[in-house]
Write a protein that holds these residues in place. Structure first.
Motif, PDB file in Angstrom:
ATOM      1  N   LYS A 104       0.836  -1.209   0.000  1.00  0.00           N
ATOM      2  CA  LYS A 104       0.000   0.000   0.000  1.00  0.00           C
ATOM      3  C   LYS A 104       0.870   1.258   0.000  1.00  0.00           C
ATOM      4  CE  LYS A 104      -4.050  -1.884   2.362  1.00  0.00           C
ATOM      5  NZ  LYS A 104      -4.826  -1.876   3.616  1.00  0.00           N
ATOM      6  N   ASN A 105       1.914   1.259   0.838  1.00  0.00           N
ATOM      7  CA  ASN A 105       2.807   2.423   0.899  1.00  0.00           C
ATOM      8  C   ASN A 105       3.537   2.631  -0.426  1.00  0.00           C
ATOM      9  OD1 ASN A 105       2.090   2.957   3.540  1.00  0.00           O
ATOM     10  ND2 ASN A 105       3.806   1.820   4.416  1.00  0.00           N
ATOM     11  N   ALA A 106       3.965   1.548  -1.047  1.00  0.00           N
ATOM     12  CA  ALA A 106       4.658   1.659  -2.336  1.00  0.00           C
ATOM     13  C   ALA A 106       3.724   2.206  -3.409  1.00  0.00           C
ATOM     14  CB  ALA A 106       5.210   0.293  -2.747  1.00  0.00           C
ATOM     15  N   ARG A 107       2.494   1.720  -3.428  1.00  0.00           N
ATOM     16  CA  ARG A 107       1.533   2.228  -4.416  1.00  0.00           C
ATOM     17  C   ARG A 107       1.251   3.716  -4.199  1.00  0.00           C
ATOM     18  NH1 ARG A 107      -2.700  -2.860  -4.509  1.00  0.00           N
ATOM     19  NH2 ARG A 107      -1.459  -4.166  -5.896  1.00  0.00           N
ATOM     20  N   LYS A 108       1.147   4.106  -2.930  1.00  0.00           N
ATOM     21  CA  LYS A 108       0.888   5.520  -2.612  1.00  0.00           C
ATOM     22  C   LYS A 108       2.065   6.387  -3.058  1.00  0.00           C
ATOM     23  CE  LYS A 108      -0.134   8.517   1.300  1.00  0.00           C
ATOM     24  NZ  LYS A 108      -0.283   8.599   2.758  1.00  0.00           N
ATOM     25  N   ARG A 109       3.278   5.912  -2.797  1.00  0.00           N
ATOM     26  CA  ARG A 109       4.474   6.670  -3.171  1.00  0.00           C
ATOM     27  C   ARG A 109       4.602   6.767  -4.697  1.00  0.00           C
ATOM     28  NH1 ARG A 109       7.486  10.664  -2.497  1.00  0.00           N
ATOM     29  NH2 ARG A 109       9.713  10.335  -2.698  1.00  0.00           N
ATOM     30  N   ILE A 110       4.294   5.682  -5.387  1.00  0.00           N
ATOM     31  CA  ILE A 110       4.336   5.700  -6.859  1.00  0.00           C
ATOM     32  C   ILE A 110       3.323   6.701  -7.396  1.00  0.00           C
ATOM     33  CG2 ILE A 110       3.753   4.331  -8.907  1.00  0.00           C
ATOM     34  CD1 ILE A 110       5.063   1.939  -7.492  1.00  0.00           C
ATOM     35  N   SER A 111       2.150   6.738  -6.808  1.00  0.00           N
ATOM     36  CA  SER A 111       1.126   7.692  -7.236  1.00  0.00           C
ATOM     37  C   SER A 111       1.605   9.130  -7.027  1.00  0.00           C
ATOM     38  CB  SER A 111      -0.159   7.432  -6.454  1.00  0.00           C
ATOM     39  OG  SER A 111      -1.116   8.402  -6.746  1.00  0.00           O
ATOM     40  N   GLU A 112       2.247   9.383  -5.880  1.00  0.00           N
ATOM     41  CA  GLU A 112       2.768  10.725  -5.612  1.00  0.00           C
ATOM     42  C   GLU A 112       3.853  11.105  -6.612  1.00  0.00           C
ATOM     43  OE1 GLU A 112       4.110  10.494  -1.589  1.00  0.00           O
ATOM     44  OE2 GLU A 112       2.088  10.576  -0.750  1.00  0.00           O
ATOM     45  N   LEU A 113       4.736  10.168  -6.915  1.00  0.00           N
ATOM     46  CA  LEU A 113       5.812  10.441  -7.873  1.00  0.00           C
ATOM     47  C   LEU A 113       5.272  10.666  -9.280  1.00  0.00           C
ATOM     48  CD1 LEU A 113       8.514   7.894  -6.665  1.00  0.00           C
ATOM     49  CD2 LEU A 113       8.544  10.384  -6.413  1.00  0.00           C
ATOM     50  N   GLU A 114       4.227   9.926  -9.640  1.00  0.00           N
ATOM     51  CA  GLU A 114       3.617  10.128 -10.952  1.00  0.00           C
ATOM     52  C   GLU A 114       3.004  11.519 -11.057  1.00  0.00           C
ATOM     53  OE1 GLU A 114       0.913   6.880 -11.385  1.00  0.00           O
ATOM     54  OE2 GLU A 114       2.429   5.558 -12.256  1.00  0.00           O
ATOM     55  N   GLN A 115       2.387  11.978  -9.968  1.00  0.00           N
ATOM     56  CA  GLN A 115       1.801  13.317  -9.985  1.00  0.00           C
ATOM     57  C   GLN A 115       2.886  14.377 -10.118  1.00  0.00           C
ATOM     58  OE1 GLN A 115      -0.542  13.596  -6.436  1.00  0.00           O
ATOM     59  NE2 GLN A 115      -2.235  12.389  -7.275  1.00  0.00           N
ATOM     60  N   LEU A 116       4.014  14.173  -9.436  1.00  0.00           N
ATOM     61  CA  LEU A 116       5.113  15.142  -9.533  1.00  0.00           C
ATOM     62  C   LEU A 116       5.724  15.155 -10.931  1.00  0.00           C
ATOM     63  CD1 LEU A 116       6.974  14.671  -6.135  1.00  0.00           C
ATOM     64  CD2 LEU A 116       5.565  16.610  -6.853  1.00  0.00           C
ATOM     65  N   SER A 117       5.854  13.996 -11.544  1.00  0.00           N
ATOM     66  CA  SER A 117       6.466  13.952 -12.868  1.00  0.00           C
ATOM     67  C   SER A 117       5.547  14.556 -13.931  1.00  0.00           C
ATOM     68  CB  SER A 117       6.828  12.506 -13.244  1.00  0.00           C
ATOM     69  OG  SER A 117       5.656  11.742 -13.408  1.00  0.00           O
ATOM     70  N   ASN A 118       4.257  14.575 -13.690  1.00  0.00           N
ATOM     71  CA  ASN A 118       3.311  15.160 -14.632  1.00  0.00           C
ATOM     72  C   ASN A 118       3.099  16.644 -14.374  1.00  0.00           C
ATOM     73  OD1 ASN A 118       2.933  12.723 -15.883  1.00  0.00           O
ATOM     74  ND2 ASN A 118       1.197  12.157 -14.591  1.00  0.00           N
ATOM     75  N   SER A 119       3.878  17.215 -13.504  1.00  0.00           N
ATOM     76  CA  SER A 119       3.663  18.621 -13.161  1.00  0.00           C
ATOM     77  C   SER A 119       4.644  19.534 -13.902  1.00  0.00           C
ATOM     78  CB  SER A 119       3.793  18.809 -11.650  1.00  0.00           C
ATOM     79  OG  SER A 119       5.083  18.410 -11.243  1.00  0.00           O
ATOM     80  N   ASP A 120       4.793  19.326 -15.197  1.00  0.00           N
ATOM     81  CA  ASP A 120       5.670  20.177 -16.018  1.00  0.00           C
ATOM     82  C   ASP A 120       5.186  21.625 -16.001  1.00  0.00           C
ATOM     83  OD1 ASP A 120       7.296  18.071 -16.681  1.00  0.00           O
ATOM     84  OD2 ASP A 120       6.194  17.599 -18.528  1.00  0.00           O
ATOM     85  N   GLU A 121       3.899  21.831 -15.964  1.00  0.00           N
ATOM     86  CA  GLU A 121       3.345  23.188 -15.935  1.00  0.00           C
ATOM     87  C   GLU A 121       3.766  23.914 -14.658  1.00  0.00           C
ATOM     88  OE1 GLU A 121      -0.827  22.646 -16.292  1.00  0.00           O
ATOM     89  OE2 GLU A 121      -0.686  21.765 -18.288  1.00  0.00           O
TER      90      GLU A 121
END
Length: 138
Positions: A104-121
């Motif tokens: 669960k923690n790994a999935r949550k961290r992956i989700s957070e990292l995906e959001q950060l990587s999509n924040s080019d704007e």
């Protein structure tokens, strides 16, 4: 589970040792021989032999199809279980719970990292702000 008769249970437990059976069952060796010969057994003795034969497991609910053999292995409709398996079942549960939490923690961290990587704007906006501050301060 096939119902086992008193005689086969008795011989499985005690063989021909009527003295041992008399001590365990609280009846005289003569009475026990009579039970075997006639097949008419006191209900209390029949129940006690059944309990002993099944390895002291209750004859109710989910236990009625299980028994413990002479080697200490419990047989159930779902397979064989040793005493070691039962001893460490809490470790298995703990390990499964811990692995679930880590997943669960790994999935949550992956989700957070995906959001950060999509924040080019956001990165572009921050760079614009830094550039404006640099121009004003000179």
């Amino acid at each position: 589970m096939v119902k086992v008769d008193f005689q086969s249970q008795f011989y499985s437990l005690f063989g021909l040792d009527y003295e041992l059976a008399s001590k365990k069952l609280g009846k005289s060796p003569r009475q026990i021989r009579r039970y075997i010969e006639t097949g008419r057994v006191c209900p209390t003795v029949k129940i006690l032999v059944d309990i002993m034969y099944r390895g002291y497991l209750p004859n109710s609910n989910g236990w009625q199809d299980a028994f413990i053999d002479k080697d200490g292995v419990m047989h159930s409709p779902y397979g064989k279980v040793t005493s070691g398996d039962l001893t460490y079942v809490h470790n298995y549960k703990w390990a499964a719970h811990r692995a679930t939490e880590q997943l669960k923690n790994a999935r949550k961290r992956i989700s957070e990292l995906e959001q950060l990587s999509n924040s080019d704007e956001i990165q572009d906006a921050l760079l614009d702000i830094v550039a404006k501050l640099a121009r004003k301060t000179g």
